[in-house]
Motif scaffolding. Sequence first.
Motif, PDB file in Angstrom:
ATOM      1  N   ASP A  49      -2.522  22.781   0.407  1.00  0.00           N
ATOM      2  CA  ASP A  49      -3.365  22.425  -0.732  1.00  0.00           C
ATOM      3  C   ASP A  49      -4.614  23.293  -0.846  1.00  0.00           C
ATOM      4  N   TYR A  50      -4.958  24.001   0.212  1.00  0.00           N
ATOM      5  CA  TYR A  50      -6.167  24.830   0.199  1.00  0.00           C
ATOM      6  C   TYR A  50      -5.929  26.213  -0.407  1.00  0.00           C
ATOM      7  N   GLY A  51      -4.671  26.551  -0.695  1.00  0.00           N
ATOM      8  CA  GLY A  51      -4.386  27.848  -1.313  1.00  0.00           C
ATOM      9  C   GLY A  51      -4.516  29.023  -0.382  1.00  0.00           C
ATOM     10  N   ASP A  52      -4.304  28.817   0.901  1.00  0.00           N
ATOM     11  CA  ASP A  52      -4.516  29.878   1.890  1.00  0.00           C
ATOM     12  C   ASP A  52      -3.354  30.866   1.994  1.00  0.00           C
ATOM     13  N   TYR A  53      -2.223  30.578   1.345  1.00  0.00           N
ATOM     14  CA  TYR A  53      -1.023  31.374   1.580  1.00  0.00           C
ATOM     15  C   TYR A  53      -0.642  32.267   0.400  1.00  0.00           C
ATOM     16  N   MET A  54      -1.621  32.674  -0.366  1.00  0.00           N
ATOM     17  CA  MET A  54      -1.348  33.585  -1.474  1.00  0.00           C
ATOM     18  C   MET A  54      -2.554  34.477  -1.724  1.00  0.00           C
ATOM     19  N   ASP A  55      -2.329  35.547  -2.467  1.00  0.00           N
ATOM     20  CA  ASP A  55      -3.402  36.488  -2.789  1.00  0.00           C
ATOM     21  C   ASP A  55      -4.109  36.039  -4.055  1.00  0.00           C
ATOM     22  N   TRP A  56      -5.426  35.830  -3.955  1.00  0.00           N
ATOM     23  CA  TRP A  56      -6.229  35.413  -5.102  1.00  0.00           C
ATOM     24  C   TRP A  56      -6.981  36.622  -5.656  1.00  0.00           C
ATOM     25  N   LYS A  57      -7.088  36.675  -6.970  1.00  0.00           N
ATOM     26  CA  LYS A  57      -7.772  37.806  -7.604  1.00  0.00           C
ATOM     27  C   LYS A  57      -9.254  37.827  -7.258  1.00  0.00           C
ATOM     28  N   ASN A  58      -9.823  36.624  -7.117  1.00  0.00           N
ATOM     29  CA  ASN A  58     -11.219  36.549  -6.673  1.00  0.00           C
ATOM     30  C   ASN A  58     -11.438  35.207  -5.984  1.00  0.00           C
ATOM     31  N   PRO A  59     -12.446  35.113  -5.125  1.00  0.00           N
ATOM     32  CA  PRO A  59     -12.681  33.889  -4.339  1.00  0.00           C
ATOM     33  C   PRO A  59     -12.900  32.647  -5.196  1.00  0.00           C
ATOM     34  N   LEU A  90       0.844  -1.193   0.000  1.00  0.00           N
ATOM     35  CA  LEU A  90       0.000   0.000   0.000  1.00  0.00           C
ATOM     36  C   LEU A  90       0.878   1.241   0.000  1.00  0.00           C
ATOM     37  N   MET A  91       0.424   2.286  -0.702  1.00  0.00           N
ATOM     38  CA  MET A  91       1.133   3.559  -0.673  1.00  0.00           C
ATOM     39  C   MET A  91       0.194   4.644  -0.176  1.00  0.00           C
ATOM     40  N   LEU A  92       0.668   5.445   0.795  1.00  0.00           N
ATOM     41  CA  LEU A  92      -0.140   6.502   1.383  1.00  0.00           C
ATOM     42  C   LEU A  92       0.620   7.822   1.318  1.00  0.00           C
ATOM     43  N   PHE A  93      -0.076   8.846   0.837  1.00  0.00           N
ATOM     44  CA  PHE A  93       0.497  10.188   0.760  1.00  0.00           C
ATOM     45  C   PHE A  93      -0.270  11.097   1.712  1.00  0.00           C
ATOM     46  N   THR A  94       0.448  11.745   2.638  1.00  0.00           N
ATOM     47  CA  THR A  94      -0.238  12.472   3.702  1.00  0.00           C
ATOM     48  C   THR A  94      -0.210  13.996   3.540  1.00  0.00           C
ATOM     49  N   GLY A  95      -0.405  14.483   2.316  1.00  0.00           N
ATOM     50  CA  GLY A  95      -0.750  15.879   2.106  1.00  0.00           C
ATOM     51  C   GLY A  95       0.353  16.832   1.698  1.00  0.00           C
ATOM     52  N   LYS A 111      -0.607  26.367  -5.729  1.00  0.00           N
ATOM     53  CA  LYS A 111      -1.434  26.315  -6.932  1.00  0.00           C
ATOM     54  C   LYS A 111      -1.331  24.970  -7.635  1.00  0.00           C
ATOM     55  N   ALA A 112      -2.445  24.588  -8.238  1.00  0.00           N
ATOM     56  CA  ALA A 112      -2.515  23.304  -8.933  1.00  0.00           C
ATOM     57  C   ALA A 112      -1.537  23.230 -10.103  1.00  0.00           C
ATOM     58  N   ASP A 113      -1.311  24.359 -10.793  1.00  0.00           N
ATOM     59  CA  ASP A 113      -0.457  24.306 -11.979  1.00  0.00           C
ATOM     60  C   ASP A 113       1.016  24.064 -11.637  1.00  0.00           C
ATOM     61  N   GLU A 114       1.367  24.072 -10.349  1.00  0.00           N
ATOM     62  CA  GLU A 114       2.731  23.719  -9.962  1.00  0.00           C
ATOM     63  C   GLU A 114       3.056  22.274 -10.332  1.00  0.00           C
ATOM     64  N   MET A 115       2.031  21.461 -10.488  1.00  0.00           N
ATOM     65  CA  MET A 115       2.238  20.043 -10.811  1.00  0.00           C
ATOM     66  C   MET A 115       2.323  19.781 -12.308  1.00  0.00           C
ATOM     67  N   ASP A 116       2.109  20.795 -13.135  1.00  0.00           N
ATOM     68  CA  ASP A 116       2.040  20.584 -14.585  1.00  0.00           C
ATOM     69  C   ASP A 116       3.279  19.890 -15.136  1.00  0.00           C
ATOM     70  N   ASN A 117       4.453  20.290 -14.674  1.00  0.00           N
ATOM     71  CA  ASN A 117       5.700  19.725 -15.203  1.00  0.00           C
ATOM     72  C   ASN A 117       6.141  18.451 -14.495  1.00  0.00           C
ATOM     73  N   ASP A 150     -11.722  27.036  -7.463  1.00  0.00           N
ATOM     74  CA  ASP A 150     -11.362  26.251  -8.652  1.00  0.00           C
ATOM     75  C   ASP A 150      -9.995  25.594  -8.473  1.00  0.00           C
ATOM     76  N   ASN A 151      -9.082  26.304  -7.836  1.00  0.00           N
ATOM     77  CA  ASN A 151      -7.744  25.759  -7.612  1.00  0.00           C
ATOM     78  C   ASN A 151      -7.800  24.524  -6.721  1.00  0.00           C
ATOM     79  N   LEU A 152      -8.606  24.578  -5.669  1.00  0.00           N
ATOM     80  CA  LEU A 152      -8.728  23.428  -4.773  1.00  0.00           C
ATOM     81  C   LEU A 152      -9.295  22.223  -5.513  1.00  0.00           C
ATOM     82  N   GLN A 153     -10.283  22.463  -6.365  1.00  0.00           N
ATOM     83  CA  GLN A 153     -10.855  21.361  -7.138  1.00  0.00           C
ATOM     84  C   GLN A 153      -9.818  20.772  -8.092  1.00  0.00           C
ATOM     85  N   ALA A 154      -9.017  21.653  -8.698  1.00  0.00           N
ATOM     86  CA  ALA A 154      -7.983  21.180  -9.621  1.00  0.00           C
ATOM     87  C   ALA A 154      -6.942  20.345  -8.876  1.00  0.00           C
ATOM     88  N   ILE A 155      -6.620  20.725  -7.643  1.00  0.00           N
ATOM     89  CA  ILE A 155      -5.671  19.953  -6.834  1.00  0.00           C
ATOM     90  C   ILE A 155      -6.261  18.586  -6.498  1.00  0.00           C
TER      91      ILE A 155
END
Length: 408
Positions: free
Chosen positions: A236-246, A197-202, A208-214, A251-256
């Motif tokens: 993963d919740y995106g709490d540590y940056m300024d978002w242009k709108n809520p 079994l493999m478990l990833f704990t967060g 941002k989700a696009d950090e994983m693109d590469n 959308d970022n959380l869903q993409a993650i």
Amino acid sequence: MTRWIFRLVIILVLILVLEFYAFQAIKSITKSKIIRFSWLFISLIVYANFFYVALTYDKTQGQTPQFQMAVGLLLTFLIPKLVLVVVLFGEDMYRWILKLFSIVSTEETKPLASRRKFISQIALGLAAIPFASFIYGIIQGKYNYKVIKYQLSFKDLPDAFDGYTITQISDIHSGSFTNKEKIQYGVNLINEQKSDLMLFTGDIVNNKADEMDNWMDVFDKFEAKEGKYSILGNHDYGDYMDWKNPQDKIDNLQAIKDIHKKIGFELLCNENRYLEKDGQKIALVGVENWGKGGFQKKGDLQKASENIKKEDFKILMSHDPSHWEHKVKDDDFNYQLTLSGHTHGLQMGIEIPGWIKWSPSKYVYKQWAGLYNEAGRYINVNRGFGYHAFPGRVGVWPEITVIELKKG
């Protein structure tokens, strides 16, 4: 704004005092103007680079590799100077104590100056140790993956799971990565464990989700015989940056969340799954992030454990180990094994197995790295696969945990 300016002034004053004091060591051991001015010039460049990057980088992008490198260089040059200051200040205190109990004559002036030079040489030698360690940590230490193995025995483990192996990783922080070959090496090392079994704990990203693109084509290569499961971490919740709108944050959380599925993980958000083997089963429980202090407390043990029986053997995934300390370990529902991450062991410390285990992280988290046991209930705090803020690791290396379950 006034408070921010006040704090900046305090920081600048402390830096000036630190630099003035540390410069005395250089003046004590050399009269070369080239060496002295080189010392000052390099210090000025490091500070200027940090403040320039900190004040100009795009806050909507969160912590960038450029910002992290500026932090890394600052710490690399700042912490050794703190060592210098501590040693020289100690020597000054010694001299002042002598002055209180004796009269310093003219003949003693030369020996005092000679001693100051000797102490400065010792201080510089000591300061060279953290300097070299931080350079190594930035260049190579952050890729110095260690496989740490535990064998844990439980009386209530179903017989079918005797010898069952779990690989745990945590805190990927893909937005910090710059070297694909090194990261691929880490992934290959994980797959070499051939766990059930493999478990990833967060914390799959910094923000941002696009950090994983590469990195999708690297992390979709994870292998486990009987499944891969994951949870969210505080980043993963995106709490540590300024978002242009809520809505962008939503959308970022869903993409993650979608990323977990794309790389083959089943994400558990206050949910559970039964793992079956030869007609027997154990429960895998995954909660959202719950952290002490100002961290989000989305983790809901009761909801995550719906339809699970108290007598079931349970493995809990909870990103922040403070959840175990404050909520889980004393819960009479009995979570036999908890897997966490989050702390990174602060990515710096001293660990010599059987001798010493220390990091500044221990002053914030009671369980900050490795395996802990209270009343037969275990928590493993993984030191993290990636890195964040400081672009390196010193003494606390990136970790791949392999746990073998045994019937007690």
